[in-house]
Scaffold this active site. Sequence first.
Site, PDB file in Angstrom:
ATOM      1  CB  CYS A 181      28.238 109.416   7.500  1.00  0.00           C
ATOM      2  SG  CYS A 181      26.515 109.009   7.941  1.00  0.00           S
ATOM      3  CG  HIS A 190      28.793 113.757   6.368  1.00  0.00           C
ATOM      4  ND1 HIS A 190      28.428 112.703   7.241  1.00  0.00           N
ATOM      5  CD2 HIS A 190      28.958 114.872   7.446  1.00  0.00           C
ATOM      6  CE1 HIS A 190      28.104 113.203   8.300  1.00  0.00           C
ATOM      7  NE2 HIS A 190      28.390 114.433   8.546  1.00  0.00           N
TER       8      HIS A 190
END
Length: 532
Positions: free
Chosen positions: A168, A224
């Site tokens: 991610c 993130h």
Amino acid sequence: MKGVAGVLLVMVTLAYVDANHLKGTLEKISRAEEVVEILKDLEGEDRADDDGLAKLADDLEEKEEETLEKMVLEALEEKEEEKLEKMLLEALKEQEDNNDLLQDAITRNNDKPPHIILILADDLGYNDVGYTATGGSAFETKPTFTPNIDDLAADGVKLGKYYVQPQCSPTRSQLLTGRYQIRTGLHHNVIDESRPFCLPLAEVTMADKLREAGYKTHLVGKWHLGFYAPECTPTYRGFDSFLGFYGEAIEYYSHDHTYTYVNDNVNPPVNINITACDFRDGTSVACGANYDGEYKDQYATDIYTKTATDIITSHATDNPNTPMFLFVSMQSPHAPLEVPQRYRKNFKDIITDENMKNRKIVAGMISSLDESVGLIVDSLKDNGLYDNSVIVFSSDNGAPTRYGNNWPLRGGKNSLFEGGIRAVGFVNSPLLPAAVKSTTSNALIHVSDWFPTFVNLAEGNLNGLAGDLDGFDAWNVIENPDFDWNRTEILHNIDPKTLLRGVTTDNSIFDTSIQAAFRKGSWKILTGNPGK
């Protein structure tokens, strides 16, 4: 334009400044009937939008009519009639040949920069959408639960050799900076909640450059890229608004997240689990035991969908002349595996194996994601923004093999094999040439390419970056498959901290126990442990 071509420019200008007067003058010249017909045609042309000709017309209007007549007559008298007619026709032919290019240039100059809509799925497998699905693997039924995604891809350009990173944070860092993860310290792993680290503050983000170019910028969903300091978070990194979560994942209803860190201050070290809510509206906490606002207990994907469509509607009303960058960073179908029953029940007769319970949930999550994509595009159309929009859809990495499907690619999330890094991706836009719609581009394209592509579409600049870009502007090769594309290689990663233990290597050139992957043309080399 020289000679008679120069006279032509004068005549073309006069044709709509004072056409009747000029025709009276030219009729005195023998054998000028063809010229008169040409002038009649030119007189009817609409050149109101051509700033250059309009300015020239204004300049000529200020001159004395007698001077203009003299210029035309002297030029005509200097040439024999036959030679004059030949040159005049050649000049007119040249004018016709260049007219399309001129009109294209005028159109481009008058066009507004496009709205840019980026939809990023999380952990979506290569075989998890209809248009890439091939069946096979552990699943007997070809997925048919992504009609909106499939229709958008079918009407756009599918990216057949499109690559992201296997995790991610690394993918998002390269997306937003246009620079390989080895340049930002994100080549080892994702940013977990316990680390005092974020995307380096010196890095200029895509949102920074688009806002600098006059765009309204919005992020909905997953970040993130670190949050240990306020300056690390989205509204400090170029986004005008943010609604979503900072970390790796959240519970879809409670918006909590439980993470584990190792306390190695004791012997033996122990794992400690911590649960906290992670949902923000801007910089304000919008979750937790004391929160009783509109997002409480709402399914996260539904929240992102409504927020995105509300942003589109408000933008069309409040900022109709301003371009928009909307980054919808979905969590689906990333764990935890949760989905409303209305989506899950659609697959009770398709996925019947009791050992594939998780697959049924994931199918429902992908169906929910697909519905969201359809609603976002419908909102663009309903608000009159779609015709000037560029929509890019992408996954951030391959699916985990325990419940996702990357068939026929080997490996999955966290792997440098193709199943971890070769992603679903396409571009849909009414601005694409008709000839490339419903086609597949086989150009080698990497997630870092979106940074320069979007900034150039926005007519922005690439000045003031933290360092050299690794991405290329891909728009030319997307809209023209014959374009001489610059990208021939991709550095997928080099991670010196991840070693293949017990392997003796010749380190004189490169330590092949290091986890690394590099593609050059049709060849790819992997060293160390590439993952599973």
